[in-house]
Write an enzyme that holds these catalytic residues in place. Structure first.
Site, PDB file in Angstrom:
ATOM      1  CD  GLU A   1      92.768  78.901   4.929  1.00 51.82           C
ATOM      2  OE1 GLU A   1      93.063  79.015   3.836  1.00 51.82           O
ATOM      3  OE2 GLU A   1      92.274  77.907   5.576  1.00 51.82           O
TER       4      GLU A   1
ATOM      5  CG  ASN B   1      88.144  80.984  10.486  1.00 55.43           C
ATOM      6  OD1 ASN B   1      88.144  80.884  11.541  1.00 55.43           O
ATOM      7  ND2 ASN B   1      88.035  80.537   9.197  1.00 55.43           N
TER       8      ASN B   1
ATOM      9  CG  HIS C   1      91.717  72.340   9.883  1.00 53.09           C
ATOM     10  ND1 HIS C   1      90.545  71.707   9.836  1.00 53.09           N
ATOM     11  CD2 HIS C   1      91.531  73.561   9.214  1.00 53.09           C
ATOM     12  CE1 HIS C   1      89.445  72.269   9.354  1.00 53.09           C
ATOM     13  NE2 HIS C   1      90.102  73.613   9.028  1.00 53.09           N
TER      14      HIS C   1
ATOM     15  CD  GLU D   1      87.588  76.423   8.875  1.00 50.58           C
ATOM     16  OE1 GLU D   1      88.324  75.588   8.506  1.00 50.58           O
ATOM     17  OE2 GLU D   1      87.467  77.468   8.289  1.00 50.58           O
TER      18      GLU D   1
ATOM     19  CG  ASP E   1      89.314  68.436  10.784  1.00 51.16           C
ATOM     20  OD1 ASP E   1      90.342  69.102  11.143  1.00 51.16           O
ATOM     21  OD2 ASP E   1      88.972  68.691   9.916  1.00 51.16           O
TER      22      ASP E   1
HETATM   23  C1  XIL Z   1      87.060  72.985   2.830  1.00 49.15           C
HETATM   24  C2  XIL Z   1      85.874  72.174   2.480  1.00 49.15           C
HETATM   25  O1  XIL Z   1      85.441  71.440   3.709  1.00 49.15           O
HETATM   26  C3  XIL Z   1      85.974  71.406   1.291  1.00 49.15           C
HETATM   27  O2  XIL Z   1      85.012  70.444   0.861  1.00 49.15           O
HETATM   28  C4  XIL Z   1      86.546  72.052   0.002  1.00 49.15           C
HETATM   29  O3  XIL Z   1      86.776  71.159  -0.798  1.00 49.15           O
HETATM   30  C5  XIL Z   1      87.817  72.927   0.468  1.00 49.15           C
HETATM   31  O4  XIL Z   1      87.556  73.653   1.668  1.00 49.15           O
HETATM   32  N1  XIL Z   1      89.907  76.091   5.892  1.00 49.15           N
HETATM   33  C6  XIL Z   1      88.726  76.598   5.427  1.00 49.15           C
HETATM   34  C7  XIL Z   1      87.574  75.936   4.844  1.00 49.15           C
HETATM   35  O5  XIL Z   1      88.461  77.762   6.052  1.00 49.15           O
HETATM   36  O6  XIL Z   1      86.739  76.493   3.992  1.00 49.15           O
HETATM   37  C8  XIL Z   1      88.003  74.461   4.128  1.00 49.15           C
HETATM   38  O7  XIL Z   1      86.637  73.953   3.711  1.00 49.15           O
HETATM   39  C9  XIL Z   1      89.064  73.837   5.160  1.00 49.15           C
HETATM   40  C10 XIL Z   1      90.178  74.638   5.584  1.00 49.15           C
END
Ligand code: XIL
Length: 316
Positions: free
Chosen positions: A132, A173, A209, A237, A239
């Protein structure tokens, strides 16, 4: 019914994977599904390889949580993604304190990445070395790394990671890279500039996401923008959340959305795999982060497969 990693591999991908997290590993029903490598060919630690977990005080490294996930991958015959080396979030306060000048912070970043990646040498398929780095408008995130080192922190971390594990694929990422946007353009330009200066970069991670009904129509072409640079991409990641409560209509749309994301990765040769950010709503990060939203994963909170599961199979 078809298993997810089996269909992913049949489509020419390296894996269909899931994030997981250490506290969940006491749930035996959860672990049984996670550990089936025909279902998940890859796992990512959701938290336990982050900076606050691995170097909580300067120079003191703690790998026990990360090792548990790495050992699970090994036992299960699954690939492992390392997550992550450098991120503005989940940093211990000694890093964010602002007490370090550029040469000190450079050495800290290099030591953190080198030690972390080196500890898992030979066990990791790919590392999110940088997580990020950009704001949504494509400007750099002004975190402690950027504020102290400018953009050089990216190459410092990538070079340390390469030296520590030459076989690991090194990724940057980020989220909101799923459509052609200022942020995606900034990422393309960063990769080009790293390549031009000989800094190792092997892939871009598209977090994924997403929101039900809002999968960008330019998803596939955006993936292709990255692979055209000669690097791989992965959806790291995935979802797809909805406003709760879930309804049959929302779950049906979610199925279509999963199918179209998977279809985009399938269609792009350099898209190596897809990771869901945990497979079950029981352990999803979504409800605690996005108020009123949830039901983002392909299994429900009772570990029962949702229509989204069939969407993934159909997408491959
Ligand atoms: C999230 C985890 O899933 C949570 O358990 C934690 O509290 C916060 O981080 N982007 C990312 C991940 O790169 O590391 C994050 O993971 C979600 C968003």
């Amino acid at each position: 019914t078809a298993k997810l990693n089996t269909v992913a591999k049949a489509a020419g991908k390296k894996y269909l994977g899931s994030a997981t997290d250490n506290p969940e590993l006491t749930d035996t029903a959860y672990v049984a599904i996670l550990s089936d490598n025909t279902m998940f060919g890859q796992i990512t630690p959701g938290n336990s390889m982050k900076w606050d977990a691995t170097e909580p005080s300067q120079g003191t490294f703690t790998f026990s949580g990360g090792d548990t996930i790495a050992n699970l991958a090994k036992q299960n015959g699954q690939l492992l993604r390392g997550h992550n080396c450098v991120w503005y979030n989940q940093l211990p306060s000694w890093v964010t304190s602002g007490n370090f000048n550029a040469s000190q912070l450079s050495a800290i970043v290099s030591n953190h990445c080198g030690t972390l990646v080196g500890h898992y040498k030979g066990q990791v398929y790919s590392w999110d070395v940088i997580n990020e780095p950009f704001n949504d408008d494509g400007t750099w995130r002004t975190d402690v790394f950027y504020n102290t080192l400018g953009t050089s922190y990216v190459s410092i971390a990538l070079q340390a990671a390469r030296a520590a594990d030459p076989a690991a694929k090194l990724y940057i990422n980020d989220y909101n890279l799923e459509s052609s946007s200022a942020k995606a353009t900034a990422m393309v330009n960063l990769v080009k500039s790293l390549q031009a200066s000989g800094v190792p970069i092997d892939g871009v991670g598209i977090q994924g996401h997403l929101i039900v009904g809002e999968v960008p129509s330019t998803f596939q072409s955006t993936l292709q923008q990255f692979t055209a640079l000669g690097i791989e991409v992965a959806i790291t990641e995935l979802d797809i959340r909805m406003t709760l409560p879930s309804t049959p209509a929302l779950l049906a749309q979610q199925k279509k959305d999963y199918q179209s994301v998977i279809g985009a990765c399938k269609a792009v040769t350099g898209c190596v795999g897809v990771t869901v950010w945990d497979y079950t709503d029981k352990y999803s990060w979504v409800p605690s982060t996005f108020s009123g939203q949830g039901a983002a994963c392909p299994w429900d909170a009772n570990l029962v497969r949702k229509p989204a599961y069939d969407g993934i199979v159909a997408g491959f």
